[in-house]
Design a protein around this motif. Structure first.
Motif, mmCIF file in Angstrom:
data_model
loop_
_atom_site.group_PDB
_atom_site.id
_atom_site.type_symbol
_atom_site.label_atom_id
_atom_site.label_comp_id
_atom_site.label_asym_id
_atom_site.label_seq_id
_atom_site.Cartn_x
_atom_site.Cartn_y
_atom_site.Cartn_z
ATOM 1 N N GLY A 13 31.016 67.728 28.025
ATOM 2 C CA GLY A 13 30.934 67.407 29.442
ATOM 3 C C GLY A 13 32.047 66.476 29.890
ATOM 4 O O GLY A 13 32.589 66.617 30.991
ATOM 5 N N LEU A 14 32.397 65.519 29.030
ATOM 6 C CA LEU A 14 33.480 64.593 29.361
ATOM 7 C C LEU A 14 34.818 65.313 29.447
ATOM 8 O O LEU A 14 35.649 65.005 30.306
ATOM 9 C CB LEU A 14 33.547 63.478 28.316
ATOM 10 N N LYS A 15 35.032 66.283 28.559
ATOM 11 C CA LYS A 15 36.276 67.049 28.598
ATOM 12 C C LYS A 15 36.384 67.852 29.892
ATOM 13 O O LYS A 15 37.445 67.910 30.520
ATOM 14 C CB LYS A 15 36.354 67.983 27.389
ATOM 15 N N ILE A 16 35.273 68.481 30.280
ATOM 16 C CA ILE A 16 35.280 69.265 31.522
ATOM 17 C C ILE A 16 35.534 68.355 32.715
ATOM 18 O O ILE A 16 36.324 68.674 33.613
ATOM 19 C CB ILE A 16 33.946 70.022 31.689
ATOM 20 N N LEU A 17 34.869 67.193 32.715
ATOM 21 C CA LEU A 17 35.035 66.248 33.821
ATOM 22 C C LEU A 17 36.464 65.713 33.873
ATOM 23 O O LEU A 17 37.060 65.610 34.953
ATOM 24 C CB LEU A 17 34.043 65.098 33.664
ATOM 25 N N ALA A 18 37.013 65.377 32.702
ATOM 26 C CA ALA A 18 38.382 64.858 32.648
ATOM 27 C C ALA A 18 39.398 65.905 33.085
ATOM 28 O O ALA A 18 40.449 65.571 33.637
ATOM 29 C CB ALA A 18 38.702 64.385 31.230
ATOM 30 N N LEU A 19 39.081 67.171 32.852
ATOM 31 C CA LEU A 19 39.988 68.244 33.254
ATOM 32 C C LEU A 19 39.911 68.516 34.749
ATOM 33 O O LEU A 19 40.943 68.729 35.400
ATOM 34 C CB LEU A 19 39.653 69.521 32.475
ATOM 35 N N CYS A 20 38.702 68.495 35.301
ATOM 36 C CA CYS A 20 38.508 68.913 36.696
ATOM 37 C C CYS A 20 38.751 67.794 37.704
ATOM 38 O O CYS A 20 39.334 68.035 38.770
ATOM 39 C CB CYS A 20 37.086 69.460 36.875
ATOM 40 N N ILE A 26 43.650 65.531 43.453
ATOM 41 C CA ILE A 26 44.914 66.047 43.987
ATOM 42 C C ILE A 26 44.649 66.963 45.182
ATOM 43 O O ILE A 26 45.359 66.924 46.195
ATOM 44 C CB ILE A 26 45.691 66.798 42.888
ATOM 45 N N GLY A 27 43.608 67.791 45.070
ATOM 46 C CA GLY A 27 43.248 68.673 46.179
ATOM 47 C C GLY A 27 42.861 67.896 47.422
ATOM 48 O O GLY A 27 43.286 68.232 48.540
ATOM 49 N N PHE A 28 42.058 66.838 47.246
ATOM 50 C CA PHE A 28 41.683 65.993 48.379
ATOM 51 C C PHE A 28 42.913 65.359 49.020
ATOM 52 O O PHE A 28 43.014 65.255 50.250
ATOM 53 C CB PHE A 28 40.708 64.898 47.922
ATOM 54 N N TRP A 29 43.830 64.929 48.173
ATOM 55 C CA TRP A 29 45.053 64.309 48.694
ATOM 56 C C TRP A 29 45.868 65.312 49.511
ATOM 57 O O TRP A 29 46.373 64.978 50.586
ATOM 58 C CB TRP A 29 45.891 63.781 47.535
ATOM 59 N N ALA A 241 46.537 66.708 21.821
ATOM 60 C CA ALA A 241 46.863 67.568 22.959
ATOM 61 C C ALA A 241 46.037 67.187 24.182
ATOM 62 O O ALA A 241 46.550 67.140 25.307
ATOM 63 C CB ALA A 241 46.632 69.032 22.586
ATOM 64 N N TYR A 242 44.751 66.902 23.978
ATOM 65 C CA TYR A 242 43.893 66.483 25.093
ATOM 66 C C TYR A 242 44.375 65.158 25.687
ATOM 67 O O TYR A 242 44.428 64.992 26.913
ATOM 68 C CB TYR A 242 42.442 66.340 24.626
ATOM 69 N N LEU A 243 44.721 64.211 24.817
ATOM 70 C CA LEU A 243 45.197 62.915 25.298
ATOM 71 C C LEU A 243 46.516 63.063 26.050
ATOM 72 O O LEU A 243 46.724 62.433 27.093
ATOM 73 C CB LEU A 243 45.365 61.953 24.118
ATOM 74 N N GLY A 244 47.401 63.904 25.521
ATOM 75 C CA GLY A 244 48.678 64.121 26.195
ATOM 76 C C GLY A 244 48.505 64.767 27.550
ATOM 77 O O GLY A 244 49.180 64.393 28.524
ATOM 78 N N PHE A 245 47.595 65.735 27.629
ATOM 79 C CA PHE A 245 47.339 66.393 28.913
ATOM 80 C C PHE A 245 46.737 65.411 29.915
ATOM 81 O O PHE A 245 47.125 65.379 31.089
ATOM 82 C CB PHE A 245 46.399 67.580 28.713
ATOM 83 N N MET A 248 49.396 63.204 31.208
ATOM 84 C CA MET A 248 50.242 63.888 32.186
ATOM 85 C C MET A 248 49.576 63.926 33.564
ATOM 86 O O MET A 248 50.213 63.641 34.588
ATOM 87 C CB MET A 248 50.538 65.312 31.712
ATOM 88 N N VAL A 249 48.287 64.263 33.591
ATOM 89 C CA VAL A 249 47.566 64.338 34.865
ATOM 90 C C VAL A 249 47.485 62.961 35.517
ATOM 91 O O VAL A 249 47.687 62.817 36.734
ATOM 92 C CB VAL A 249 46.156 64.921 34.648
ATOM 93 N N LEU A 250 47.206 61.935 34.715
ATOM 94 C CA LEU A 250 47.123 60.579 35.261
ATOM 95 C C LEU A 250 48.470 60.108 35.793
ATOM 96 O O LEU A 250 48.532 59.417 36.822
ATOM 97 C CB LEU A 250 46.611 59.612 34.189
#
Length: 338
Positions: A13-20, A26-29, A241-245, A248-250
């Motif tokens: 669940g945390l992975k899905i939340l961190a991804l979405c 960004i969409g709201f912005w 890979a998850y941490l790097g992604f 990048m998003v942050l």
């Protein structure tokens, strides 16, 4: 009767939340910043709607406290199979398989086990093609050593019923002896992520080193299996890979937020400077006094302190070094830093 209950790990669940969540922000912005009717405006709605679907899924996964697998002296039950409890006497064999990086324990049962509903013939053919059975325990969301659980199932299925309770208790005790708790792991990941963020913001080359490392980790996680299909190298490469992604998003979110904040500051300062000229006939010699009267928050005050104000005879210049270390001037016509 002793029972061993295995629950879904909240890491999924945390992975899905961190991804979405970053994409939703960004969409709201984009929706708030872009004009209605433009491509970016509609793209903002699409991004928010698409990735927003993952948020309720992640929340449901995080707060789903139902056990997925229950093991007792009589047999084993998996909620995801939609079948009744499988008696130990009905199990002929169990073995571990890997399907697209998802771990399953395939259960071979005898003819006494009655399925609740007939499975599709095409699905049965697919299961046979990939080496699976009609009954497969899904371990993709359970935090457990898959090999140990498979060995345990193969051991207990041939054991006498009188000793199964002790076997379950011993196996359950071995699961609780994990020296590193989830909170410790998440705290470690958070520290690593903070270090990656600081390095990325401090040095452009460090950011690209992290990006390249993330890509290499992703390739290893996707293609490398190791000799026993349970490689530690692959496990840590996936986490990297998850941490790097996430890093990048942050970074993208931080840059977007910084751009928005600096543009807002630039507009306020230029308006105040122009007002000052209207009142006194010339531009101010410095902007410290002006900025103090604008009621900036602490973060905005810090950004203002980094702005270099240069006054000439007929105009003025506002300069600011951005997070990517580029020096920009504020364009009073476009109301943005260029």
């Amino acid at each position: 009767m002793t029972e061993l209950k295995l629950y879904k790990s909240n890491s999924k669940g945390l992975k899905i939340l961190a991804l979405c969540l970053p994409f939703v922000l960004i969409g709201f912005w984009m929706i708030s910043e872009k004009q209605n009717g433009t491509f970016d405006y509609y793209m903002g709605w699409f991004i928010t709607s698409f990735f927003g679907l993952g948020i309720p899924i992640s929340i449901f996964t995080l707060f789903d406290n139902r056990p997925q697998i229950i093991i007792n002296e009589n047999g084993i039950w998996d909620r995801t199979t939609k079948q009744t409890e499988i008696k130990w006497e009905q199990i002929k064999e169990s073995y571990l398989i890997d399907i697209y990086n998802q771990k399953f324990i395939s259960i071979v049962v005898d003819e006494t086990f009655v399925f609740k509903k007939n499975t599709f013939s095409k699905l049965n053919k697919l299961n046979k093609y990939i080496g699976a059975q009609e009954l497969n325990l899904n371990l993709s969301q359970i935090k457990i050593d898959e090999n140990k659980l498979t060995d345990f199932i193969n051991t207990i299925r041939i054991s006498e019923k009188s000793i199964r309770n002790n076997q379950i208790q011993n196996f359950n005790s071995s699961l609780t002896l994990n020296p590193v708790s989830n909170s410790q792991k998440y705290f470690t990941y958070l520290l690593i992520l903070i270090c990656m963020l600081v390095a990325s913001l401090s040095n452009f080359y460090a950011f690209w080193v992290i990006m390249i490392t993330m890509r290499i980790g992703g390739l290893i996680a996707k293609w490398y299996r190791g000799t026993d299909n349970n490689s530690n190298l692959r496990k840590y490469a996936e986490r990297l890979a998850y941490l790097g992604f996430t890093n990048m998003v942050l970074i993208v979110l931080i840059f977007k937020t910084y751009d928005y904040a600096t543009n807002k500051i630039g507009i306020k300062l230029t308006n105040k400077i122009e007002t000052y000229k209207t009142e006194f006939g010339n531009y101010p010699n410095e902007i410290k006094t002006i900025s103090e009267n604008l009621n900036f928050n602490p973060i905005e005050k810090y950004i203002v302190s980094k702005i270099v104000y240069k006054k000439t005879e007929k105009e003025y210049i506002l300069e600011l070094k951005f997070l990517n270390h580029n020096l920009k001037e504020f364009d009073t016509e476009l109301n943005e830093w260029n």
